[in-house]
Write a protein that holds these residues in place. Structure first.
Motif, PDB file in Angstrom:
ATOM      1  N   ILE A  98     -10.542 -16.032 -28.771  1.00  0.00           N
ATOM      2  CA  ILE A  98     -11.650 -15.175 -28.367  1.00  0.00           C
ATOM      3  C   ILE A  98     -12.941 -15.601 -29.064  1.00  0.00           C
ATOM      4  CG2 ILE A  98     -12.505 -12.798 -28.445  1.00  0.00           C
ATOM      5  CD1 ILE A  98     -10.275 -13.244 -26.420  1.00  0.00           C
ATOM      6  N   LEU A  99     -12.813 -15.903 -30.365  1.00  0.00           N
ATOM      7  CA  LEU A  99     -14.003 -16.310 -31.117  1.00  0.00           C
ATOM      8  C   LEU A  99     -14.581 -17.611 -30.545  1.00  0.00           C
ATOM      9  CD1 LEU A  99     -15.799 -15.665 -33.547  1.00  0.00           C
ATOM     10  CD2 LEU A  99     -14.306 -17.101 -34.928  1.00  0.00           C
ATOM     11  N   ASP A 100     -13.698 -18.576 -30.267  1.00  0.00           N
ATOM     12  CA  ASP A 100     -14.176 -19.853 -29.717  1.00  0.00           C
ATOM     13  C   ASP A 100     -14.763 -19.666 -28.326  1.00  0.00           C
ATOM     14  OD1 ASP A 100     -13.469 -21.169 -31.963  1.00  0.00           O
ATOM     15  OD2 ASP A 100     -11.526 -21.853 -31.222  1.00  0.00           O
ATOM     16  N   ASN A 101     -14.188 -18.746 -27.551  1.00  0.00           N
ATOM     17  CA  ASN A 101     -14.755 -18.420 -26.250  1.00  0.00           C
ATOM     18  C   ASN A 101     -16.215 -18.002 -26.412  1.00  0.00           C
ATOM     19  OD1 ASN A 101     -13.309 -18.081 -23.489  1.00  0.00           O
ATOM     20  ND2 ASN A 101     -11.703 -17.764 -25.002  1.00  0.00           N
ATOM     21  N   CYS A 102     -16.461 -17.192 -27.457  1.00  0.00           N
ATOM     22  CA  CYS A 102     -17.804 -16.652 -27.664  1.00  0.00           C
ATOM     23  C   CYS A 102     -18.769 -17.679 -28.239  1.00  0.00           C
ATOM     24  CB  CYS A 102     -17.754 -15.438 -28.584  1.00  0.00           C
ATOM     25  SG  CYS A 102     -16.890 -14.047 -27.865  1.00  0.00           S
ATOM     26  N   THR A 103     -18.257 -18.605 -29.069  1.00  0.00           N
ATOM     27  CA  THR A 103     -19.176 -19.536 -29.730  1.00  0.00           C
ATOM     28  C   THR A 103     -19.402 -20.817 -28.940  1.00  0.00           C
ATOM     29  OG1 THR A 103     -17.339 -20.472 -30.981  1.00  0.00           O
ATOM     30  CG2 THR A 103     -18.595 -18.729 -32.049  1.00  0.00           C
ATOM     31  N   LEU A 104     -18.527 -21.101 -27.974  1.00  0.00           N
ATOM     32  CA  LEU A 104     -18.603 -22.379 -27.251  1.00  0.00           C
ATOM     33  C   LEU A 104     -19.999 -22.653 -26.675  1.00  0.00           C
ATOM     34  CD1 LEU A 104     -16.890 -24.811 -26.254  1.00  0.00           C
ATOM     35  CD2 LEU A 104     -16.558 -23.552 -24.141  1.00  0.00           C
ATOM     36  N   ALA A 105     -20.479 -21.701 -25.864  1.00  0.00           N
ATOM     37  CA  ALA A 105     -21.769 -21.927 -25.204  1.00  0.00           C
ATOM     38  C   ALA A 105     -22.941 -21.907 -26.194  1.00  0.00           C
ATOM     39  CB  ALA A 105     -21.966 -20.928 -24.081  1.00  0.00           C
ATOM     40  N   PRO A 106     -23.012 -20.934 -27.114  1.00  0.00           N
ATOM     41  CA  PRO A 106     -24.124 -20.993 -28.080  1.00  0.00           C
ATOM     42  C   PRO A 106     -24.186 -22.317 -28.830  1.00  0.00           C
ATOM     43  CG  PRO A 106     -23.053 -18.873 -28.223  1.00  0.00           C
ATOM     44  CD  PRO A 106     -22.238 -19.704 -27.261  1.00  0.00           C
ATOM     45  N   ILE A 107     -23.018 -22.846 -29.237  1.00  0.00           N
ATOM     46  CA  ILE A 107     -23.020 -24.087 -30.012  1.00  0.00           C
ATOM     47  C   ILE A 107     -23.438 -25.272 -29.148  1.00  0.00           C
ATOM     48  CG2 ILE A 107     -21.558 -25.775 -31.190  1.00  0.00           C
ATOM     49  CD1 ILE A 107     -19.950 -23.433 -32.313  1.00  0.00           C
ATOM     50  N   TRP A 108     -22.867 -25.384 -27.941  1.00  0.00           N
ATOM     51  CA  TRP A 108     -23.077 -26.609 -27.176  1.00  0.00           C
ATOM     52  C   TRP A 108     -24.245 -26.527 -26.203  1.00  0.00           C
ATOM     53  CZ3 TRP A 108     -20.952 -30.839 -28.944  1.00  0.00           C
ATOM     54  CH2 TRP A 108     -19.815 -30.719 -29.752  1.00  0.00           C
ATOM     55  N   VAL A 109     -24.590 -25.318 -25.768  1.00  0.00           N
ATOM     56  CA  VAL A 109     -25.719 -25.213 -24.844  1.00  0.00           C
ATOM     57  C   VAL A 109     -27.001 -24.914 -25.615  1.00  0.00           C
ATOM     58  CG1 VAL A 109     -26.661 -23.991 -22.868  1.00  0.00           C
ATOM     59  CG2 VAL A 109     -24.222 -24.476 -22.977  1.00  0.00           C
ATOM     60  N   LYS A 110     -26.914 -23.979 -26.560  1.00  0.00           N
ATOM     61  CA  LYS A 110     -28.120 -23.604 -27.308  1.00  0.00           C
ATOM     62  C   LYS A 110     -28.270 -24.377 -28.611  1.00  0.00           C
ATOM     63  CE  LYS A 110     -29.697 -19.155 -25.981  1.00  0.00           C
ATOM     64  NZ  LYS A 110     -29.937 -17.774 -26.444  1.00  0.00           N
ATOM     65  N   LYS A 111     -27.292 -25.249 -28.918  1.00  0.00           N
ATOM     66  CA  LYS A 111     -27.327 -26.075 -30.131  1.00  0.00           C
ATOM     67  C   LYS A 111     -27.427 -25.226 -31.399  1.00  0.00           C
ATOM     68  CE  LYS A 111     -27.995 -29.622 -27.316  1.00  0.00           C
ATOM     69  NZ  LYS A 111     -26.774 -30.083 -26.702  1.00  0.00           N
ATOM     70  N   MET A 112     -26.784 -24.100 -31.385  1.00  0.00           N
ATOM     71  CA  MET A 112     -26.820 -23.223 -32.547  1.00  0.00           C
ATOM     72  C   MET A 112     -25.837 -23.758 -33.596  1.00  0.00           C
ATOM     73  SD  MET A 112     -26.045 -19.145 -32.370  1.00  0.00           S
ATOM     74  CE  MET A 112     -27.337 -18.686 -31.256  1.00  0.00           C
ATOM     75  N   PRO A 113     -26.177 -23.697 -34.889  1.00  0.00           N
ATOM     76  CA  PRO A 113     -25.196 -24.128 -35.893  1.00  0.00           C
ATOM     77  C   PRO A 113     -23.931 -23.277 -35.808  1.00  0.00           C
ATOM     78  CG  PRO A 113     -27.353 -23.771 -36.879  1.00  0.00           C
ATOM     79  CD  PRO A 113     -27.446 -23.274 -35.481  1.00  0.00           C
ATOM     80  N   LYS A 114     -22.800 -23.905 -36.135  1.00  0.00           N
ATOM     81  CA  LYS A 114     -21.514 -23.246 -35.919  1.00  0.00           C
ATOM     82  C   LYS A 114     -21.420 -21.908 -36.661  1.00  0.00           C
ATOM     83  CE  LYS A 114     -16.613 -24.145 -35.772  1.00  0.00           C
ATOM     84  NZ  LYS A 114     -15.496 -24.528 -36.595  1.00  0.00           N
ATOM     85  N   LYS A 115     -21.907 -21.932 -37.900  1.00  0.00           N
ATOM     86  CA  LYS A 115     -21.761 -20.735 -38.729  1.00  0.00           C
ATOM     87  C   LYS A 115     -22.540 -19.571 -38.129  1.00  0.00           C
ATOM     88  CE  LYS A 115     -21.336 -19.649 -43.519  1.00  0.00           C
ATOM     89  NZ  LYS A 115     -22.059 -19.618 -44.766  1.00  0.00           N
TER      90      LYS A 115
END
Lengths: 244, 423
Positions: A98-115
């Motif tokens: 669930i967490l990875d589902n939520c972070t996938l797009a912010p990290i790879w589309v918005k280039k947000m740092p993982k943390k």
């Protein structure tokens, strides 16, 4: 405050020979909540899928947040990042937690740092009250929990508009409430929302306007109270009498 | 004690039925066993046909007597349920048991009892069984082909290094784990290539050059299989995506490519790669035969892999594409993070199938003069000093291939379990 965030002008769409949207005009202002209802096959889902171009319209113009939807893919991806969508079948990614589902797009589309993305995701998951399930996989959750995760996933992109495509139709009756509660909370927070649903209770509680669609046309568009108190068209009256 | 009716065994006289039934059954087995292993026919006093059928008849009666429903004895119930549900099934059970007993004896005597392994000439093989001396003497050639004996340490070192490096993934360090995919997909093949190019092929760094025509045997099987597997997978993946592309040019090129390679037999492809392909190349351009063969097999198998992967792509619900798109992901991000991980997981059995077929297709490279293990066998069996041992050779090759393929099959099953997720 009352800027138009979505503008649809005489939008037409065909599936082959079959016309699904006929001359649809719709303006949505910021923070407005609109509920779309109507019988199945009336084009409600197609209408909101056109707003983030999961479906292409063939005639007319759609302007989302000042950008017109065209063939240009860069433009489309930019708009999609600003328009969150929640589906009837949840459509969580089953191979990710669930967490990875939520972070996938912010990290790879918005280039947000993982943390940062993970903090944001946990915050959103807390909002929908499933922070404790973050490490689980979608297949291990109930339908209601999955749909709330899907809402959190969409919110992680910090969208300006949220589209809901029959979010409670695939749920067991006892899970509908928890999802609707999450949506009401979101609405109270000032999000612009377009919701396709048959939950008239929800419509009465949060909607500013209700749209009734039939055969690809907007038959009736009224402020919520007016819509339920004295609908103008006979088709709407018939529909309401059947579902209320 | 109630009357015993031998036609209808029941629970009341359980022990009587059980003992008499088991006795008859074991007599039947014993008869066949003695017959098969010691060639003694204990029922030779009977007419020939009766003597022949007696074990079956005794067995049927025996199994009939112990066919008691809900006997309360767990093993008996299990037996009855699985192999003794009716007279017909009892006959099948008996026939299978008899066939196994009958065939063990000749197989054992061919493989072990009457076989020879001592000595180092054909004359040492005096028994009627297999001549393992032949395999023993030729083993070096079966593994290394025509590679010069004194240089074989180069192959050994390369393979030991490669096998060791393959286990890097087992190091339980989070720092390394991050780069594992990159390591296995890019770095490992490059290391393999460098080892093979500099160490096995030689020609530089003071190492004597060994032409690829001299490579052969099992080591060549591994080299060809390894590089073909590595190349055909990504090519197949791109072809699968290409075939589903919305761009007509990409789609039609992919379809054309896939249908072309699927439509021609591998043996023709190999033949063309070695005979016709050089004709289209400029005079001074040289590409090694082995490289051409690896490219040809890779492209051939890539077409199959592409169709397998396409099957996986089509099995994914459209909602997954919608969800990825709605989050603003472009084509490549959507495929890398959402679609391919799921699709590839679905097609592990199909990919394993294709890969096994690939490994078993490698003997076909004999048409261009490269002799891997089966090629070397064919060469050895026509050696005037060693005529007449084709059987041993093919059995040996079959065992080797079976071990390789079974290992791959088990590995793919492990992968399936490892990546299993609930939908």
């Amino acid at each position: 405050m009352s800027d138009k965030i979505i503008e649809m002008k005489s939008v037409n769409k065909w599936f082959g020979d079959f016309q699904v949207l006929k001359d649809v005009n719709l303006d949505v202002k910021q923070t407005q909540k609109i509920v779309v209802c109507g019988p199945s096959g009336s084009g409600k889902s197609t209408l909101i899928r056109c707003i983030n171009r999961l479906e292409e319209h063939q005639k007319g113009t759609i302007i989302v947040d000042g950008n017109e939807l065209t063939e240009d893919t860069k433009n489309i991806e930019k708009i999609r990042a600003e328009v969150g969508m929640v589906f009837q079948q949840f459509n969580l990614f089953p191979h990710l937690s669930i967490l990875d589902n939520c972070t996938l797009a912010p990290i790879w589309v918005k280039k947000m740092p993982k943390k940062e993305a993970e903090e944001l995701a946990m915050k959103q998951l807390e909002q929908v009250q499933i922070a404790d399930q973050a490490k689980k996989f979608p297949g291990q959750l109930s339908g209601g929990q999955q749909q709330r995760s899907a809402i959190a996933r969409a919110l992680c992109m910090k969208p300006k508009i949220m589209l809901f495509d029959e979010p409670t139709s695939a749920l067991d009756p006892e899970m509908i409430k928890e999802v609707l509660d999450a949506m009401v909370k979101l609405a109270k927070g000032g999000m612009t929302m377009i919701v396709v649903t048959h939950e008239m209770g929800f419509a009465k509680e949060v909607a500013d306007e209700v749209i009734f669609m039939d055969e690809g046309m907007i038959v009736e568009k009224q402020p919520t109270k007016e819509f339920f108190a004295n609908p103008k068209s006979d088709r709407t009256k018939l529909f309401l009498s059947q579902i209320l | 004690m109630s009357k015993i009716n031998f036609l209808k065994p029941d629970k009341e006289n359980l022990n009587t039925y059980l003992y008499s039934g088991s006795f008859l059954f074991f007599i039947a087995i014993f008869d066949v066993f003695i017959n098969s292993f010691f060639e003694i026919n204990i029922t030779s006093f009977l007419p020939k046909i009766v003597s022949f059928l007696l074990p079956l008849i005794l067995g049927i009666i025996g199994l009939h007597l112990i066919r008691i429903e809900f006997s309360g004895i767990k093993n008996l119930d299990l037996l009855n349920k699985n192999i003794n549900t009716s007279t017909f099934n009892a006959v099948l059970t008996l026939l299978i048991i008899f066939t196994i007993i009958k065939s063990i004896s000749p197989i054992m005597s061919w493989f072990i009892i009457d076989a020879n392994i001592a000595g180092d000439t054909k004359e040492a093989c005096t028994g009627s069984g297999a001549c393992w001396t032949y395999i023993k003497i030729w083993l070096n050639r079966f593994i290394y082909g025509m590679y010069p004996n004194e240089l074989q340490w180069r192959i050994n070192i390369s393979f030991i290094l490669l096998i060791t490096l393959a286990f890097v993934g087992l190091i339980p360090s989070a720092k390394i784990k991050k780069f594992l995919t990159l390591y296995y997909v890019v770095i490992y093949p490059i290391i393999a290539f460098i080892l093979i190019y500099y160490l096995i092929s030689g020609g530089s760094l003071g190492l004597e050059w060994v032409e690829t025509g001299a490579w052969g045997g099992l080591s060549l099987t591994f080299i060809v299989s390894f590089f073909c597997l590595i190349f055909c997978f990504p090519v197949g993946m791109f072809l699968a995506l290409g075939r589903r592309s919305v761009l007509p040019i990409v789609r039609y090129i992919s379809i054309g490519f896939i249908e072309f390679w699927r439509g021609v037999p591998l043996i023709t492809v190999l033949f063309m790669s070695s005979v016709m392909f050089p004709m289209f190349l400029p005079e001074d351009f040289f590409m090694d035969k082995l490289v051409r063969v690896i490219i040809a097999i890779s492209l051939f198998e890539a077409a199959y892999v592409a169709e397998v992967i396409r099957g996986g792509l089509q099995a994914l619900p459209r909602g997954q594409y919608d969800a990825a798109k709605s989050l603003g992901m472009g084509y490549w991000k959507m495929h890398i993070f959402v679609i391919l991980p799921q699709a590839l997981k679905l097609v592990i059995p199909g990919i394993a199938n294709t890969f096994l077929a690939l490994v078993k297709d490698t003997p076909l490279i004999f048409v261009v003069g490269l002799l891997e293990i089966v090629g070397m066998l064919n060469l050895a069996k026509t050696n005037p000093k060693w005529l007449g041992f084709a059987m041993e050779g093919y059995v040996f090759a079959a065992i080797i291939f079976w071990i390789i393929c079974y290992a791959m099959s088990r590995y793919s099953q492990n992968l399936e379990i490892k990546y299993k997720t609930e939908r």
